[in-house]
Design a protein around this motif. Structure first.
Motif, PDB file in Angstrom:
ATOM      1  N   LEU A  80       0.840  -1.211   0.000  1.00 42.80           N
ATOM      2  CA  LEU A  80       0.000   0.000   0.000  1.00 42.80           C
ATOM      3  C   LEU A  80       0.871   1.255   0.000  1.00 42.80           C
ATOM      4  O   LEU A  80       0.568   2.234  -0.689  1.00 42.80           O
ATOM      5  CB  LEU A  80      -0.940   0.001   1.220  1.00 42.80           C
ATOM      6  CG  LEU A  80      -2.081  -1.013   1.151  1.00 42.80           C
ATOM      7  CD1 LEU A  80      -2.797  -1.119   2.495  1.00 42.80           C
ATOM      8  CD2 LEU A  80      -3.075  -0.623   0.058  1.00 42.80           C
ATOM      9  N   LEU A  81       1.957   1.207   0.764  1.00 47.04           N
ATOM     10  CA  LEU A  81       2.860   2.368   0.818  1.00 47.04           C
ATOM     11  C   LEU A  81       3.432   2.646  -0.574  1.00 47.04           C
ATOM     12  O   LEU A  81       3.415   3.793  -1.054  1.00 47.04           O
ATOM     13  CB  LEU A  81       3.978   2.098   1.833  1.00 47.04           C
ATOM     14  CG  LEU A  81       5.097   3.142   1.911  1.00 47.04           C
ATOM     15  CD1 LEU A  81       4.555   4.492   2.349  1.00 47.04           C
ATOM     16  CD2 LEU A  81       6.194   2.695   2.870  1.00 47.04           C
ATOM     17  N   LEU A  82       3.916   1.603  -1.246  1.00 42.73           N
ATOM     18  CA  LEU A  82       4.517   1.803  -2.571  1.00 42.73           C
ATOM     19  C   LEU A  82       3.466   2.205  -3.605  1.00 42.73           C
ATOM     20  O   LEU A  82       3.764   2.934  -4.551  1.00 42.73           O
ATOM     21  CB  LEU A  82       5.290   0.561  -3.014  1.00 42.73           C
ATOM     22  CG  LEU A  82       6.522   0.203  -2.188  1.00 42.73           C
ATOM     23  CD1 LEU A  82       7.364  -0.848  -2.886  1.00 42.73           C
ATOM     24  CD2 LEU A  82       7.393   1.416  -1.894  1.00 42.73           C
ATOM     25  N   THR A  83       2.226   1.747  -3.409  1.00 42.41           N
ATOM     26  CA  THR A  83       1.156   2.180  -4.320  1.00 42.41           C
ATOM     27  C   THR A  83       0.856   3.653  -4.071  1.00 42.41           C
ATOM     28  O   THR A  83       0.707   4.448  -4.999  1.00 42.41           O
ATOM     29  CB  THR A  83      -0.121   1.327  -4.108  1.00 42.41           C
ATOM     30  OG1 THR A  83       0.242  -0.045  -4.137  1.00 42.41           O
ATOM     31  CG2 THR A  83      -1.153   1.607  -5.181  1.00 42.41           C
ATOM     32  N   ALA A  84       0.815   4.032  -2.806  1.00 47.78           N
ATOM     33  CA  ALA A  84       0.541   5.435  -2.461  1.00 47.78           C
ATOM     34  C   ALA A  84       1.609   6.354  -3.047  1.00 47.78           C
ATOM     35  O   ALA A  84       1.313   7.452  -3.520  1.00 47.78           O
ATOM     36  CB  ALA A  84       0.484   5.591  -0.942  1.00 47.78           C
ATOM     37  N   LEU A  85       2.845   5.884  -3.051  1.00 47.49           N
ATOM     38  CA  LEU A  85       3.943   6.718  -3.565  1.00 47.49           C
ATOM     39  C   LEU A  85       4.062   6.627  -5.086  1.00 47.49           C
ATOM     40  O   LEU A  85       4.859   7.340  -5.682  1.00 47.49           O
ATOM     41  CB  LEU A  85       5.273   6.294  -2.922  1.00 47.49           C
ATOM     42  CG  LEU A  85       5.374   6.490  -1.412  1.00 47.49           C
ATOM     43  CD1 LEU A  85       6.710   5.977  -0.893  1.00 47.49           C
ATOM     44  CD2 LEU A  85       5.198   7.954  -1.026  1.00 47.49           C
ATOM     45  N   ASP A 131      -7.187  -1.546  -4.763  1.00 49.85           N
ATOM     46  CA  ASP A 131      -8.364  -0.697  -4.649  1.00 49.85           C
ATOM     47  C   ASP A 131      -7.936   0.700  -4.142  1.00 49.85           C
ATOM     48  O   ASP A 131      -7.315   0.804  -3.084  1.00 49.85           O
ATOM     49  CB  ASP A 131      -9.302  -1.389  -3.634  1.00 49.85           C
ATOM     50  CG  ASP A 131     -10.555  -0.599  -3.376  1.00 49.85           C
ATOM     51  OD1 ASP A 131     -10.669   0.518  -3.905  1.00 49.85           O
ATOM     52  OD2 ASP A 131     -11.413  -1.117  -2.629  1.00 49.85           O
ATOM     53  N   PRO A 132      -8.269   1.773  -4.885  1.00 48.11           N
ATOM     54  CA  PRO A 132      -7.826   3.104  -4.456  1.00 48.11           C
ATOM     55  C   PRO A 132      -8.369   3.499  -3.079  1.00 48.11           C
ATOM     56  O   PRO A 132      -7.739   4.278  -2.358  1.00 48.11           O
ATOM     57  CB  PRO A 132      -8.377   4.044  -5.540  1.00 48.11           C
ATOM     58  CG  PRO A 132      -9.396   3.260  -6.285  1.00 48.11           C
ATOM     59  CD  PRO A 132      -9.018   1.824  -6.144  1.00 48.11           C
ATOM     60  N   VAL A 133      -9.502   2.905  -2.715  1.00 48.78           N
ATOM     61  CA  VAL A 133     -10.069   3.237  -1.396  1.00 48.78           C
ATOM     62  C   VAL A 133      -9.146   2.696  -0.298  1.00 48.78           C
ATOM     63  O   VAL A 133      -8.903   3.361   0.717  1.00 48.78           O
ATOM     64  CB  VAL A 133     -11.516   2.668  -1.251  1.00 48.78           C
ATOM     65  CG1 VAL A 133     -12.073   2.926   0.132  1.00 48.78           C
ATOM     66  CG2 VAL A 133     -12.408   3.259  -2.333  1.00 48.78           C
ATOM     67  N   LEU A 134      -8.607   1.504  -0.535  1.00 49.07           N
ATOM     68  CA  LEU A 134      -7.667   0.920   0.435  1.00 49.07           C
ATOM     69  C   LEU A 134      -6.399   1.767   0.521  1.00 49.07           C
ATOM     70  O   LEU A 134      -5.885   2.054   1.608  1.00 49.07           O
ATOM     71  CB  LEU A 134      -7.251  -0.483  -0.020  1.00 49.07           C
ATOM     72  CG  LEU A 134      -8.024  -1.674   0.474  1.00 49.07           C
ATOM     73  CD1 LEU A 134      -7.340  -2.964   0.012  1.00 49.07           C
ATOM     74  CD2 LEU A 134      -8.079  -1.656   2.006  1.00 49.07           C
ATOM     75  N   THR A 135      -5.887   2.157  -0.665  1.00 50.67           N
ATOM     76  CA  THR A 135      -4.634   2.924  -0.688  1.00 50.67           C
ATOM     77  C   THR A 135      -4.841   4.283  -0.009  1.00 50.67           C
ATOM     78  O   THR A 135      -4.025   4.703   0.823  1.00 50.67           O
ATOM     79  CB  THR A 135      -4.154   3.136  -2.147  1.00 50.67           C
ATOM     80  OG1 THR A 135      -4.226   1.895  -2.834  1.00 50.67           O
ATOM     81  CG2 THR A 135      -2.749   3.670  -2.189  1.00 50.67           C
ATOM     82  N   ALA A 136      -5.938   4.959  -0.364  1.00 51.61           N
ATOM     83  CA  ALA A 136      -6.197   6.269   0.247  1.00 51.61           C
ATOM     84  C   ALA A 136      -6.405   6.105   1.755  1.00 51.61           C
ATOM     85  O   ALA A 136      -5.904   6.908   2.562  1.00 51.61           O
ATOM     86  CB  ALA A 136      -7.418   6.923  -0.405  1.00 51.61           C
ATOM     87  N   GLY A 137      -7.108   5.042   2.140  1.00 50.07           N
ATOM     88  CA  GLY A 137      -7.339   4.776   3.568  1.00 50.07           C
ATOM     89  C   GLY A 137      -6.022   4.603   4.306  1.00 50.07           C
ATOM     90  O   GLY A 137      -5.837   5.105   5.425  1.00 50.07           O
TER      91      GLY A 137
END
Ligand code: G4P
Length: 288
Positions: A179-184, A193-199
């Protein structure tokens, strides 16, 4: 994968110094220590890129931390690199100093050769392009490198940069790391799922010692703790509605991530330099 590794090994064998790019917002999580150990058996220096998007005080802490570990690190905004020639000079000095320390008796009679590596989207091409801007003159190919690899002259010809950067794959520890690497932006959005990443980002920002990390969103002070409710509130207040009037949490999550990645929420570092005990644990995990 094996073919890519072989090509990278071949390219690495031609250089004197490897520049490993990491993201200043999470400098350890954006490395791949296992691949580094396997591929990079020569001097390296770190570049913590996107330092413009990270917290300035945290950049200083991380710089000291790396330097204490004997890893010289430059914190950069590769997209707006101002003095590439100074960097190239420093890289050259690192190589020459290293040679001296290893007892080399003869001076290096050719330019110092360097290469940039890092996980996807860390800013490798941006850095190569910025370094290249004022150094359009390319030098001849060296034997052993495929024809597509060219060398770019830096520091008045005293340094040569391989213009094809090497891609290291992220080494994921767990879902949180993914999730961290997706967020970055190092892992494509479409795998999570963008909701998971944003969360995940909302949760991480709440853990920072900042009173309201969401102030720039202009959504008011009272934002729900729960990330799902947070995104619902954001969707409602921004008029992001589904047919029937329900809040579009997905649109809110995508908008939130876009703002976060662009630094529109502020400049945040999502990882702290580990204290000795955590470091020992990381090393143990790595070795398992
Ligand atoms: P890569 O070769 O390692 O895969 O990464 P690349 O250079 O393509 O950079 C990935 C994204 O990161 C690009 O944005 C690039 O502009 C941005 N970037 C690189 N270095 C920095 C930096 O130091 N600071 C900031 N703020 N951004 C940086 P993009 O949105 O994918 O493309 P574009 O909008 O630049 O076209």
């Amino acid at each position: 994968m094996l073919k890519a590794e072989k090509a990278m090994k071949e390219a690495l064998s031609l250089v004197d110094l490897v520049l490993i790019l990491v993201d200043a917002r999470a400098p350890l999580s954006t490395r791949n220590p296992r691949l580094e150990r396997r591929l990079i058996q020569k001097p390296h220096a770190l570049i913590a890129n996107k330092a413009d998007l990270a917290n300035a005080a945290q950049n200083r802490k991380w710089k000291s931390w790396f330097e204490e570990k004997g890893e010289p690190t430059d914190f950069l905004d590769a997209a707006h690199l101002r003095h590439p020639e100074l960097l190239a000079e420093r890289w050259r000095e690192l190589v020459l100093r290293g040679r001296e320390e290893r007892g080399a008796t003869r001076p290096l009679m050719r330019p110092v050769r360097i290469m940039i590596v890092g996980i996807p989207n860390i800013g490798k091409s941006t850095l190569v392009n910025r370094l290249r801007v004022k150094n359009v003159a390319k030098v001849a190919n060296h034997p052993g490198v495929t024809r597509s690899n060219q060398w770019v002259n830096l520091a008045g010809g005293k340094v040569e940069l391989l213009d094809t950067p090497g891609v290291l794959w992220p080494q994921l520890r767990d879902k949180e790391h993914e999730l961290l690497l997706t967020a970055l932006g190092n892992i494509p959005d479409d795998t999570t799922d963008p909701v998971l990443t944003a969360g995940f980002v909302i949760h991480r920002l709440r853990q920072l010692p900042i009173r309201n990390p969401f102030r720039a969103l202009n959504l008011g002070d009272e934002l729900p703790e729960d990330p799902q409710e947070f995104l619902e509130t954001m969707a409602l207040r921004r008029g992001m509605l589904l047919p029937g009037g329900k809040p579009s949490v997905v649109n809110a999550a995508q908008g939130f991530l876009k703002d976060f990645r662009a630094g529109a929420l502020g400049y945040f570092t999502l990882e702290n330099p580990p204290v000795a005990k955590e470091m020992a644990e990381t090393v143990t995990q790595e070795e398992e």
